[in-house]
Design an enzyme around this catalytic site. Sequence first.
Site, short mmCIF file in Angstrom:
data_model
loop_
_atom_site.label_atom_id
_atom_site.label_comp_id
_atom_site.label_asym_id
_atom_site.label_seq_id
_atom_site.Cartn_x
_atom_site.Cartn_y
_atom_site.Cartn_z
CG ASP A 183 -5.37 2.70 -21.91
OD1 ASP A 183 -5.79 3.46 -21.03
OD2 ASP A 183 -5.38 1.46 -21.81
N GLY A 235 0.04 -0.30 -14.99
CA GLY A 235 -1.29 0.24 -15.25
C GLY A 235 -1.22 1.68 -15.75
N GLY A 263 3.82 -2.60 -16.91
CA GLY A 263 2.98 -3.40 -16.00
C GLY A 263 2.48 -2.62 -14.81
C1 GLA Z 1 -7.48 -0.43 -19.49
C2 GLA Z 1 -8.01 -0.43 -20.92
C3 GLA Z 1 -8.88 0.80 -21.18
C4 GLA Z 1 -9.95 1.00 -20.12
C5 GLA Z 1 -9.32 0.89 -18.72
C6 GLA Z 1 -10.35 0.92 -17.64
O1 GLA Z 1 -6.59 0.61 -19.31
O2 GLA Z 1 -6.94 -0.45 -21.83
O3 GLA Z 1 -9.47 0.70 -22.46
O4 GLA Z 1 -11.00 0.11 -20.27
O5 GLA Z 1 -8.57 -0.29 -18.58
O6 GLA Z 1 -10.97 2.16 -17.59
#
Ligand code: GLA
Length: 392
Positions: free
Chosen positions: A182, A128, A126
């Site tokens: 990601d 980010g 959580g």
């Molecule tokens: C999240 C999503 C990614 C991307 C980012 C913003 O991490 O999983 O695919 O869109 O937000 O850049």
Amino acid sequence: MSPADTAAEAFGGERGRAPDVVWSAPGRVNLIGEHTDYNDGFVLPIALPHRIAVAASRRDDGLLTAATLGDDGVLHRTELGAIAELAPGSIRGWGAYPAGVAWALREQGVEVTGADLVIAGDVPAGAGLSSSHALECAVALALLDLAGRPADGPDAPPLADVARWVQISENDFVGAPTGLLDQTASLRCTESHALFFDVRTGELEQIPFDTAAADLELLVIDTQAKHSHSESGYGERRQGCEHAAELLGVKALRDISVADLDGALAVLPNELRPLVRHVVTENERVISTVSELDAGQLASIGPLLTASHVSMRDDYRISCLELDVAVDAALESGALGARMTGGGFGGSAIALVRARDRESIGRAVLDAFAEQKLTAPRLFTATPAAGAGRDR
Ligand code: GLA
């Protein structure tokens, strides 16, 4: 102990034998290029040293079980049922991540076998920092291995396909409309490099990112403010971008250059303009960042990072109090640049700082949070680590 050793040991405790395979995948921070991935644009992540490991063994009855080692040291088990019967909506809670990957691989024609999975890791959840994608990538690689198609073997699917399959799992099974940043970061990043990824063409370039050689550090500030993409405005932003692209008659906002921007904004309704301005200028900032890094000018990327934050705060409107406090406090105490990283609405910020200022900037950030009566953030310095791989 590494997450891989922890997972293997927990597997032994649970099943009374060693796992057949152990694979792990890292979390990430994105240096720059935010909310550009689903607009066919550019991103520039690094992998974190924090990883999620999956110890796995094959089962012959077609069932999938998963257990995850909590921060409390307790193993949380979940029965996911028969792989052949998995369907979107059939599994709720954290089990949807491993189940979704098994489902997506099967949908893509991989002969997924039954499996017992034991998961352990140290990517903060959580925050980010993409702990869910690290988990999904490690599960995908473990299941591919059990299916006789290990990522380091002759019958391996291309990693670009694995990334897409993980995206399908996330979009269609978990229900989060995320892009390809990601998974690609987790699967393809390499040590000491940032990964320049052109999402439209699939081109990848490893860009040397050696903060130590430049007497710099990349400070990660996990604000501990929780976000959730599915419940937040992530999907709304994405839809807004897709709608704008449609109105502009282009495939994706990637097709609008900075030179086209004013003309494009003029024909769009008011509410879509800031979204488009962010995406178009952010793509340009990624390119500029890569040029600076290629020229060995690491410190010069600072203002680009800060401009990216301002654009996300004011145009894309995905920042929040905690992220702004982190960024402002870092900049006011001497950071060369700072921005929120990831999807937004909470999570983490990054600050590029001179090594000699690391302590004082860290203290200034903690003080600013205390002053605002916010939960103290968790701080650590990130150096680019390796992408996903086999541990045993
Ligand atoms: C999240 C999503 C990614 C991307 C980012 C913003 O991490 O999983 O695919 O869109 O937000 O850049």
